[in-house]
Write a protein that holds these residues in place. Structure first.
Motif, PDB file in Angstrom:
ATOM      1  N   LEU A   1       0.824  -1.207   0.000  1.00  0.00           N
ATOM      2  CA  LEU A   1       0.000   0.000   0.000  1.00  0.00           C
ATOM      3  C   LEU A   1       0.863   1.264   0.000  1.00  0.00           C
ATOM      4  N   ILE A   2       1.959   1.240   0.758  1.00  0.00           N
ATOM      5  CA  ILE A   2       2.866   2.399   0.773  1.00  0.00           C
ATOM      6  C   ILE A   2       3.530   2.556  -0.596  1.00  0.00           C
ATOM      7  N   ALA A   3       3.950   1.443  -1.193  1.00  0.00           N
ATOM      8  CA  ALA A   3       4.601   1.490  -2.506  1.00  0.00           C
ATOM      9  C   ALA A   3       3.645   2.014  -3.573  1.00  0.00           C
ATOM     10  N   VAL A   4       2.375   1.588  -3.518  1.00  0.00           N
ATOM     11  CA  VAL A   4       1.367   2.083  -4.461  1.00  0.00           C
ATOM     12  C   VAL A   4       1.173   3.585  -4.280  1.00  0.00           C
ATOM     13  N   TYR A   5       1.082   4.020  -3.037  1.00  0.00           N
ATOM     14  CA  TYR A   5       0.935   5.453  -2.746  1.00  0.00           C
ATOM     15  C   TYR A   5       2.116   6.240  -3.318  1.00  0.00           C
ATOM     16  N   GLU A   6       3.334   5.732  -3.082  1.00  0.00           N
ATOM     17  CA  GLU A   6       4.539   6.422  -3.566  1.00  0.00           C
ATOM     18  C   GLU A   6       4.587   6.451  -5.092  1.00  0.00           C
ATOM     19  N   PHE A   7       4.241   5.322  -5.731  1.00  0.00           N
ATOM     20  CA  PHE A   7       4.304   5.281  -7.194  1.00  0.00           C
ATOM     21  C   PHE A   7       3.266   6.220  -7.803  1.00  0.00           C
ATOM     22  N   CYS A   8       2.066   6.253  -7.226  1.00  0.00           N
ATOM     23  CA  CYS A   8       1.033   7.168  -7.725  1.00  0.00           C
ATOM     24  C   CYS A   8       1.497   8.617  -7.618  1.00  0.00           C
ATOM     25  N   ALA A   9       2.159   8.947  -6.512  1.00  0.00           N
ATOM     26  CA  ALA A   9       2.697  10.302  -6.350  1.00  0.00           C
ATOM     27  C   ALA A   9       3.808  10.565  -7.360  1.00  0.00           C
TER      28      ALA A   9
ATOM     29  N   ALA B   1      -5.290  -2.443  -4.905  1.00  0.00           N
ATOM     30  CA  ALA B   1      -4.142  -3.173  -4.363  1.00  0.00           C
ATOM     31  C   ALA B   1      -4.536  -3.931  -3.099  1.00  0.00           C
ATOM     32  N   PHE B   2      -5.308  -3.283  -2.223  1.00  0.00           N
ATOM     33  CA  PHE B   2      -5.754  -3.914  -0.975  1.00  0.00           C
ATOM     34  C   PHE B   2      -6.624  -5.135  -1.258  1.00  0.00           C
ATOM     35  N   LEU B   3      -7.606  -4.978  -2.142  1.00  0.00           N
ATOM     36  CA  LEU B   3      -8.527  -6.079  -2.459  1.00  0.00           C
ATOM     37  C   LEU B   3      -7.820  -7.196  -3.216  1.00  0.00           C
ATOM     38  N   PHE B   4      -6.956  -6.819  -4.161  1.00  0.00           N
ATOM     39  CA  PHE B   4      -6.240  -7.826  -4.948  1.00  0.00           C
ATOM     40  C   PHE B   4      -5.322  -8.654  -4.061  1.00  0.00           C
ATOM     41  N   TYR B   5      -4.507  -7.969  -3.281  1.00  0.00           N
ATOM     42  CA  TYR B   5      -3.540  -8.665  -2.429  1.00  0.00           C
ATOM     43  C   TYR B   5      -4.252  -9.556  -1.416  1.00  0.00           C
ATOM     44  N   GLY B   6      -5.305  -9.012  -0.796  1.00  0.00           N
ATOM     45  CA  GLY B   6      -6.040  -9.795   0.190  1.00  0.00           C
ATOM     46  C   GLY B   6      -6.710 -11.009  -0.417  1.00  0.00           C
ATOM     47  N   THR B   7      -7.339 -10.827  -1.573  1.00  0.00           N
ATOM     48  CA  THR B   7      -8.051 -11.929  -2.225  1.00  0.00           C
ATOM     49  C   THR B   7      -7.083 -13.001  -2.713  1.00  0.00           C
ATOM     50  N   ILE B   8      -6.037 -12.572  -3.419  1.00  0.00           N
ATOM     51  CA  ILE B   8      -5.073 -13.533  -3.969  1.00  0.00           C
ATOM     52  C   ILE B   8      -4.355 -14.294  -2.855  1.00  0.00           C
ATOM     53  N   THR B   9      -4.043 -13.591  -1.765  1.00  0.00           N
ATOM     54  CA  THR B   9      -3.388 -14.243  -0.636  1.00  0.00           C
ATOM     55  C   THR B   9      -4.293 -15.312  -0.021  1.00  0.00           C
ATOM     56  N   MET B  10      -5.559 -14.951   0.177  1.00  0.00           N
ATOM     57  CA  MET B  10      -6.509 -15.911   0.744  1.00  0.00           C
ATOM     58  C   MET B  10      -6.674 -17.129  -0.159  1.00  0.00           C
ATOM     59  N   VAL B  11      -6.886 -16.871  -1.454  1.00  0.00           N
ATOM     60  CA  VAL B  11      -7.130 -17.962  -2.402  1.00  0.00           C
ATOM     61  C   VAL B  11      -5.892 -18.833  -2.568  1.00  0.00           C
ATOM     62  N   SER B  12      -4.715 -18.214  -2.571  1.00  0.00           N
ATOM     63  CA  SER B  12      -3.479 -18.941  -2.844  1.00  0.00           C
ATOM     64  C   SER B  12      -2.981 -19.746  -1.657  1.00  0.00           C
ATOM     65  N   PHE B  13      -2.984 -19.132  -0.479  1.00  0.00           N
ATOM     66  CA  PHE B  13      -2.333 -19.748   0.668  1.00  0.00           C
ATOM     67  C   PHE B  13      -3.307 -20.382   1.670  1.00  0.00           C
ATOM     68  N   TYR B  14      -4.587 -20.088   1.473  1.00  0.00           N
ATOM     69  CA  TYR B  14      -5.595 -20.696   2.344  1.00  0.00           C
ATOM     70  C   TYR B  14      -6.684 -21.336   1.479  1.00  0.00           C
TER      71      TYR B  14
END
Length: 296
Positions: free
Chosen positions: A38-46, A59-72
């Motif tokens: 999230l910090i990296a996305v904020y910095e890149f957008c700036a 980024a929040f929804l993608f990372y959370g969803t992919i993490t859940m689906v992939s590792f759980y």
């Protein structure tokens, strides 16, 4: 407080936080890198001057969803089965998802390399800003978390080993370049980087790969030469591709006319400044894992 002391303190805090979260559990590792994302996305957008709210939400929804689906996967499948009340198990083709995301990321990585070496590109168009945000920043964070699992289960030694190699490359590229560097690597983007420093970074990264493999990853009598070969290859990938990642971020900063991507780490800049090499390397290391898996 002088600049050197600030840099030392912020660097120590960063390394301590990073290693502690990796070693504590895979959940703490996911959470920390989700925050870094999230910090990296904020910095890149700036950096490229685009609005931040939608990219941060995505980024929040993608990372959370992919993490859940992939590792759980098992938990997700049980939840879906319970919700649908059907008499069959819903399956998720995780491997296909990995291949699609990897393909997209590698294509955008090639585009980033073209952006780096093209003298004619001195600004980033709006469509390209979105493409780079997706493939240069967001997607690689998934592969950072994914490669920490190696072939089977979560293994903190893998991701710590990768970070050690990246830090070794950066440190010795600087030391060798400062000592004997005479030929500039890519002066218009990073005036201080030299060819001698680049080669020195690779050599010491290979040495680090051998030592990590022998004494950290697999310190047992049953140690095999194959482990050395794997980690030497990872070291070469990390040193070469990591340097490209560093230069690409320097190109983005040069186009934006700024020195650092952010100010969250006094003396070091932003999260992108600290993770530019790792995020660019991660998809290539994952690709190497995939090749190893299919070959073996």
């Amino acid at each position: 407080m002088n600049e050197t002391l600030k840099r030392a303190i912020s660097g120590a805090v960063y390394i301590t936080l990073l290693i502690a979260s990796i070693l504590y559990s895979n959940e703490s590792f996911f959470i920390l890198f989700g925050l870094f994302l999230l910090i990296a996305v904020y910095e890149f957008c700036a950096l490229v001057h685009i609005k931040k709210i939608i990219p941060l939400l995505f980024a929040f929804l993608f990372y959370g969803t992919i993490t859940m689906v992939s590792f759980y996967k098992k938990i997700v499948q049980d939840m879906l089965f319970s919700m649908t009340k059907k008499q069959y198990q819903i399956t998720i083709d995780i491997n296909l998802l990995y291949q699609i995301l990897l393909g997209i990321t590698l294509i955008i990585a090639v585009k980033c390399i073209h952006f780096l070496f093209s003298d004619s590109i001195q600004e980033v168009t709006k469509p390209n800003k979105i493409i780079y945000l997706l493939g240069y920043v967001i997607l690689p964070f998934f592969f950072i978390t994914k490669i920490s699992f190696g072939i089977k289960e979560y293994n903190p030694k893998i991701i710590i080993g990768l970070f050690i190699i990246i830090w070794t490359n950066d440190t010795f590229a600087y030391i060798v370049g400062k000592s004997i560097g005479k030929h500039k690597l890519l002066e218009r983007i990073s005036p201080k980087k030299t060819i001698e420093g680049f080669l020195g970074g690779i050599l010491f990264s290979i040495l680090a790969g051998v030592l990590i493999s022998r004494y950290y990853i697999n310190p047992s009598p049953a140690f095999s030469e194959k482990s050395i070969q794997i980690w030497v290859t990872i070291a070469i990938i990390a040193a070469v591709i990591g340097t490209l990642g560093d230069l690409i971020e320097s190109k983005f900063k040069r186009v934006a006319g700024v020195k650092d991507s952010g100010k969250i780490m006094p003396g070091h800049g932003g999260i992108l400044d600290r993770l530019d090499s790792v995020i660019f390397v991660a998809p290539f290391v994952f690709l190497f894992y995939q090749i190893l898996y299919y070959v073996s």
